[in-house]
Design an enzyme around this catalytic site. Sequence first.
Site, PDB file in Angstrom:
ATOM      1  N   THR A 111       0.809  -1.210   0.000  1.00  0.00           N
ATOM      2  CA  THR A 111       0.000   0.000   0.000  1.00  0.00           C
ATOM      3  C   THR A 111       0.849   1.268   0.000  1.00  0.00           C
ATOM      4  OG1 THR A 111      -0.117  -0.043   2.417  1.00  0.00           O
ATOM      5  CG2 THR A 111      -1.900  -1.119   1.189  1.00  0.00           C
ATOM      6  N   ASP A 112       2.152   1.112  -0.032  1.00  0.00           N
ATOM      7  CA  ASP A 112       2.988   2.310  -0.017  1.00  0.00           C
ATOM      8  C   ASP A 112       3.432   2.666  -1.415  1.00  0.00           C
ATOM      9  OD1 ASP A 112       4.608   0.105  -0.281  1.00  0.00           O
ATOM     10  OD2 ASP A 112       6.125   0.793   1.091  1.00  0.00           O
TER      11      ASP A 112
END
Length: 112
Positions: A111-112
């Site tokens: 998710t980064d």
Amino acid sequence: MTHSMMALKTLGYPVDSGPIAKGIQAIEALEIREGAATRVQPCVSPVWDTAWAVIALAKAGHGKDTPLIRESTDWLYSKQILRKGDWSVKCPDVPPGGWAFQFFNDFYPDTD
């Protein structure tokens, strides 16, 4: 990986045993040799590396229509994961659309 091999050694596995030997081979596959120096990269991460390269090129003044940026972003879009994975158990209403950090992990994209 190194901690797993240390744990196996502590449990009595010989260094040349299957699990430890395989772990050593995996770490050696991550080595980058440059002259007399050897570095060990933490992983092979083409998606992450490509995204950072595109950011660097954009900050250097290359526009979105620059062929290299266009090809890179097209490739990144082709790697986007558009199916729900194990993360969706706790977030069932969130639409999928992440990327794997390394090659392909469609069950748990980063998710980064």
